[in-house]
Design an enzyme around this catalytic site. Structure first.
Site, PDB file in Angstrom:
ATOM      1  N   GLY A  24     -62.508  21.972  -8.744  1.00  0.00           N
ATOM      2  CA  GLY A  24     -61.479  22.842  -9.303  1.00  0.00           C
ATOM      3  C   GLY A  24     -60.384  23.172  -8.324  1.00  0.00           C
ATOM      4  O   GLY A  24     -59.189  23.168  -8.667  1.00  0.00           O
TER       5      GLY A  24
ATOM      6  N   HIS B 288     -64.989  27.125 -15.335  1.00  0.00           N
ATOM      7  CA  HIS B 288     -65.276  26.402 -14.097  1.00  0.00           C
ATOM      8  C   HIS B 288     -64.590  25.046 -14.216  1.00  0.00           C
ATOM      9  O   HIS B 288     -65.135  24.114 -14.813  1.00  0.00           O
ATOM     10  CB  HIS B 288     -66.773  26.242 -13.894  1.00  0.00           C
ATOM     11  CG  HIS B 288     -67.527  27.536 -13.837  1.00  0.00           C
ATOM     12  ND1 HIS B 288     -67.349  28.460 -12.838  1.00  0.00           N
ATOM     13  CD2 HIS B 288     -68.450  28.071 -14.681  1.00  0.00           C
ATOM     14  CE1 HIS B 288     -68.133  29.500 -13.045  1.00  0.00           C
ATOM     15  NE2 HIS B 288     -68.818  29.294 -14.166  1.00  0.00           N
ATOM     16  N   THR B 289     -63.378  24.964 -13.689  1.00  0.00           N
ATOM     17  CA  THR B 289     -62.614  23.715 -13.829  1.00  0.00           C
ATOM     18  C   THR B 289     -63.260  22.560 -13.096  1.00  0.00           C
ATOM     19  O   THR B 289     -62.950  21.398 -13.378  1.00  0.00           O
ATOM     20  CB  THR B 289     -61.168  23.905 -13.329  1.00  0.00           C
ATOM     21  OG1 THR B 289     -61.204  24.388 -11.979  1.00  0.00           O
ATOM     22  CG2 THR B 289     -60.426  24.905 -14.198  1.00  0.00           C
ATOM     23  N   CYS B 290     -64.132  22.882 -12.127  1.00  0.00           N
ATOM     24  CA  CYS B 290     -64.835  21.802 -11.428  1.00  0.00           C
ATOM     25  C   CYS B 290     -65.685  20.990 -12.402  1.00  0.00           C
ATOM     26  O   CYS B 290     -65.853  19.778 -12.237  1.00  0.00           O
ATOM     27  CB  CYS B 290     -65.744  22.369 -10.336  1.00  0.00           C
ATOM     28  SG  CYS B 290     -64.912  23.472  -9.182  1.00  0.00           S
ATOM     29  N   PHE B 291     -66.228  21.684 -13.405  1.00  0.00           N
ATOM     30  CA  PHE B 291     -67.159  21.029 -14.323  1.00  0.00           C
ATOM     31  C   PHE B 291     -66.647  21.029 -15.763  1.00  0.00           C
ATOM     32  O   PHE B 291     -67.414  20.729 -16.693  1.00  0.00           O
ATOM     33  CB  PHE B 291     -68.519  21.747 -14.268  1.00  0.00           C
ATOM     34  CG  PHE B 291     -69.020  21.970 -12.875  1.00  0.00           C
ATOM     35  CD1 PHE B 291     -69.486  20.910 -12.118  1.00  0.00           C
ATOM     36  CD2 PHE B 291     -68.995  23.238 -12.308  1.00  0.00           C
ATOM     37  CE1 PHE B 291     -69.941  21.113 -10.821  1.00  0.00           C
ATOM     38  CE2 PHE B 291     -69.450  23.450 -11.019  1.00  0.00           C
ATOM     39  CZ  PHE B 291     -69.918  22.387 -10.265  1.00  0.00           C
TER      40      PHE B 291
END
EC number: 2.3.2.26
Length: 924
Positions: free
Chosen positions: A617, A890-893
């Site tokens: 993210g 959670h932009t990472c996921f």
């Protein structure tokens, strides 16, 4: 294979009146073929009977070799024009035959082909045209209605029609003179002088007959002609191949030949005998047409490619689909043979080249295909391969849910990527069918690149995704770099390099499985799909790019570890960039300049005074903010053109090469780290990055007004009346007017009808290349310092644009598709909060949908391969009732976190606050 009531092409060749003509020609020709040699030693390579159609026995081969040694016969080498096999043969034989594809060739130039009836003056051929065929058909219809006919009985009438077709299609000279647009004209670069409409009507009339016998006679004759192709390889003598390419039965021979259920009967088994015979002969014709077309000389291939580029789009796509279907068939054949060899005690039968290369190869195996019951197997094949194939060679059902349903497993079960690999390199690298089909398809791809007839995705063959693309890439890369490495070894004469070669061969041989017969050296595979990247889908190419990036990252990590051990210093396995939001450009430039050798490491971003661990993210946030600032018009690095709203290098005298280097490095890092950027760059930039030539259409995409003016200029006559000279005037980024001469003394050279093309070319080169050369060179250097590698060469400019900026998706997002790819954690798909979310998402306008997408994923764009490849997840924040927390992500996921809201109105209010008032990693 021979069918009851019908004869094979070889048997037909020696039956009836045609057999007498053939024997007469052979007997007359044999008198010219070294009679003393034939009398002394008997048949050597060719006999007047069908010895050229059957392999020699071991005793015959031994006797042949002994006699040749006694006569001190010289040997020549050549290449088969169908499969590409290297042939070695005695210099004094009149005919040879390739033992791989069974194609025969005449060696002596003064010997004519025995199957070309046009050479025999005793046989007069009627004109091969639609009108001539209609006369035969009309007489046959009169015979049925009145019981009379010009040719007597019905059998004689039908026999005359069959003989007419058989004799005509046995002669390449007759075909070359048929179906012409203009009788007096010849083939040219712009036209094959072939009347496709009449040809298609000719074939349709044959197929409409109540009997299949005339079509079978035609196909048998075409098969014989292709088994004995003419020696001529000239543009004026290859029209016969175009005529055979239009046979409507070619594609039908490949349809419905794959088992969708191993227990059910295939569609081939359900065919009647004439239908099965037509399919068998049509398959033989198709593979030989493809093989011969793939081995034309450079001039013929250029003409073929240009002729195809002028076909109507429907015919152009149809041919691409047939070639893709042929490749799909051959890959499926490789898969089935591998299954059989791994599940049977003896696999000697399928190794016989005469038994495998047939449309009925499954009957030859005489085995039921028992697929493995585990997810993986030693031979790299998975039970979960769905071989449901459409005409274009694409799968009709490939999703994990469909596969799980077929196998009776849970729908939520996902397949491990390691088990998606289906076919290993050694199982297809020597298939000449794949090599020739890919070569012919490359001609269509070149024609499409020049004229832009269809989207590039039309050429993708999704069954190629079921091979080990990583292994294929490594093998291709090994072959590509091997010649260069051998030159370095010979030049340096370094023993250590030879030792490195040995160790590399030892490590690669087990992985690539391309060891020579003696086991001492690695051999180069004759075919890899990476040599023909237009067949590989964008998703598979991205997999290859990530594979190469991962290998380089691992190598850099190992180097850092070894360096730290030698110097006894701590090391970092990541490329870390630490920036402040208000000085993001300066801090990023400093970090990139200080760590030029760490680009290949995995990227990690840290924002000063902000909590957060970069799981993807923070990286997306850094790319978004940095590109937004670098491409801001106030920076004056790039100029925006109206009305296209695309940007290109600014015209300026200020030296900003470091910033352009930073832009190039950032774009390279985005590709290297699989991050989508929101950029508006023209196609010309991507073409220049890959070394492709830019065109007037590329310039028109950037500057529509100037481009349209140049196009009109090329269409005008008496251009000198416009008083245009070889000079241009423009404004730089500061607004100053500058005049530049395109050629020496260009202000005095008037543009006329003769030099207007040169003027347009120089105009394009100046504005797209010359005026921004130093800035583009810095940009390109930064880009290639990050992603320079062989994997990038597999992409087209359009594909580079797709993986860099993703799918813009101008319209509304398909809600049903989004729901199908979404996973849930703490929720069920029928919970009220989930229903509220999808109702809200579906009711939003496209702009608001993109805001939601940005809130969850960190980008407004979809992945390059489309919405189905997006990983979207909805999780529950808290199970407590009455929880009114704002939605988070959670932009990472790509994960959206929701609470249990009391009402849909409350949910909508919270969602609107979240998507409209957040930036970074905490609310403002």
């Amino acid at each position: 294979m021979a069918q009851k009531g019908y004869t094979t092409p070889c048997e037909q060749r020696h039956s009836g009146w045609f057999s007498r003509i053939v024997r007469k020609k052979q007997s007359s020709s044999s008198q010219k073929r070294s009679p003393s040699l034939r009398q002394k030693n008997g048949p050597i390579w060719h006999e007047a009977n069908n010895s050229d159609l059957n392999p020699l026995s071991l005793n015959q081969k031994s006797s042949l070799r002994r006699r040749l040694r006694q006569n001190n016969t010289d040997f020549h080498t050549g290449v088969c024009k169908c499969c590409g096999t290297v042939l070695r043969y005695p210099s004094d034989v009149p005919r040879i035959r390739c033992m791989v594809c069974q194609t025969s060739y005449m060696i002596e130039e003064n010997i004519n082909e025995c199957v070309d009836i046009c050479e025999n003056s005793a046989v007069s051929l009627p004109e091969l045209s639609l009108s001539t065929l209609n006369k035969y058909i009309k007489d046959y219809e009169d015979l049925q209605s009145n019981g009379k006919g010009t040719f007597g009985t019905e059998e004689n009438k039908l026999s005359s029609l069959e003989n007419f077709l058989f004799v005509s299609f046995s002669s390449h000279k007759c075909l070359n003179q048929s179906f012409k647009l203009t009788q007096s004209g010849n083939c040219s670069y712009y036209s094959a002088n072939l009347n496709f409409n009449e040809l298609h009507a000719f074939y349709s009339a044959l197929q409409s007959l109540p009997t299949a016998r005339p079509m079978i006679s035609l196909l048998k004759a075409a098969s014989i002609l292709l088994r004995h192709p003419p020696q001529e390889n000239d543009v004026q003598t290859i029209r016969w191949l175009l005529i055979l390419m239009e046979l409507p039965t070619l594609a039908d021979s490949l349809i419905g030949t794959n088992d969708q259920n191993s227990q059910s009967q295939t569609s081939l088994d359900k065919c009647t005998e004439p239908e099965l015979l037509i399919k068998s002969i049509s398959y033989d014709i198709l593979k030989r047409i493809i093989g011969i077309s793939a081995h034309f000389d450079h001039k013929c291939t250029r003409y073929f490619s240009h002729w195809w580029s002028h076909l109507p789009d429907s015919l152009f796509i149809r041919k691409i689909e047939i070639l893709n279907l042929y490749i799909t068939f051959q890959l499926t054949r490789c898969i089935n043979y591998e299954i059989y060899s791994s599940n049977s005690i003896s696999s000697s039968s399928f190794k016989n080249p005469y038994a495998t290369d047939d449309i009925n190869y499954k009957k030859t195996l005489r085995a039921h295909f028992v697929r493995p019951t585990s997810k993986s197997s030693d031979f790299g094949l998975s039970i979960r391969i769905p071989l449901f194939i459409s005409l274009s060679g694409r799968h009709l059902a490939t999703s994990n849910e469909t596969i799980a349903e077929r196998d009776g497993n849970n729908h939520s079960e996902k397949l491990d990527d390691d088990h998606v690999v289906k076919l290993k390199l050694q199982q297809y690298c020597d298939e000449w069918h794949l090599r020739t089909a890919a070569t012919v398809l490359s001609l269509f791809f070149c024609a499409n690149q020049t004229h832009g007839k269809v989207p590039e995705a039309i050429f993708y063959n999704n069954l190629v995704d079921y091979i080990n693309v990583k292994q294929d890439f490594d093998s291709w890369q090994f072959s590509k770099n091997n010649d260069k490495h051998e030159k370095e070894v010979a030049k340096n004469n370094d023993v250590s390099l030879l030792m490195m070669d040995y160790l590399r061969a030892e490590s690669n041989s087990a992985y690539l499985n391309i060891v020579s017969d003696d086991g001492a050296t690695l051999k180069k595979p004759s075919f890899t799909f990476c040599r023909y990247p237009f067949l590989i889908s964008l998703g598979a190419k991205i997999t290859i790019l990530e594979h190469e990036a991962k290998r380089k990252m691992e190598r850099k990590t190992e180097e850092a570890f070894i360096r730290s051990v030698n110097k006894k210093l701590p090391f970092d396995i990541y490329f870390k960039i630490r920036v402040r939001r208000s000085f993001i450009t300066e801090d990023s430039l400093r970090s990139i300049k200080e760590h030029r050798h760490d680009f290949k490491k995995s990227l990690k971003i840290e924002f000063v005074n902000e909590p957060g661990v970069d799981g993807g993210g923070l990286k997306k946030e850094w790319f978004l903010l940095l590109t937004k600032e670098l491409f801001d018009p106030s920076k004056k690095l790039f100029s925006y053109y109206n009305p296209s709203n695309l940007c290109y290098f600014s015209i300026s005298t200020v030296n900003n090469e470091e910033l352009y280097y930073l832009v190039g490095a950032v774009l390279g890092l985005a590709i290297y780290n699989s991050t989508i950027l929101d950029l508006k760059l023209p196609r010309a930039l991507y073409k220049k990055l890959l070394g492709h030539k830019v065109t007037l259409d590329d310039f028109t995409q950037l500057d529509q007004n100037a481009g349209k003016g140049l196009k009109k200029l090329l269409l005008l006559e008496n251009v000198e009346e416009l008083s245009i000279y070889f000079e241009v005037s423009f404004k730089d980024v500061e607004g100053q007017l500058i005049t530049h001469e395109l050629i020496s003394n260009g202000s005095n050279v008037l543009v006329n009808d003769t030099n207007k093309y040169e003027y347009v070319e120089r105009y394009l080169n100046f504005f797209l290349s010359d005026i921004c050369k130093s800035r583009f060179d810095s940009f390109q250097r930064g880009f290639y310092n990050v992603v320079g590698g062989n994997a990038l060469s597999l992409f087209t400019p359009k594909e580079i644009e797709q993986i860099l900026i993703g799918d813009s998706n101008e319209g509304a997002i398909d809600t049903m598709m989004m729901r199908s790819i979404t996973r849930y954690k703490g929720f069920e798909s029928n919970d009220k909060v989930i229903s509220w979310f999808w109702h809200y998402f579906d009711s939003c306008v496209p702009e608001v949908q993109k805001k939601i997408l940005f809130f969850v994923t960190g980008t407004y764009r979809l992945p390059a391969t489309g919405l189905p490849s997006l990983h979207f997840k909805i999780s529950r924040i808290s199970a407590e009732k009455g929880c009114s927390r704002l939605p988070t992500s959670h932009t990472c996921f790509n994960e959206l976190c929701l609470s249990d809201y009391e009402s849909e109105v409350e949910f909508r209010n919270k969602m609107e606050i979240a998507i409209n008032n957040c930036e970074g990693f905490e609310l403002e």
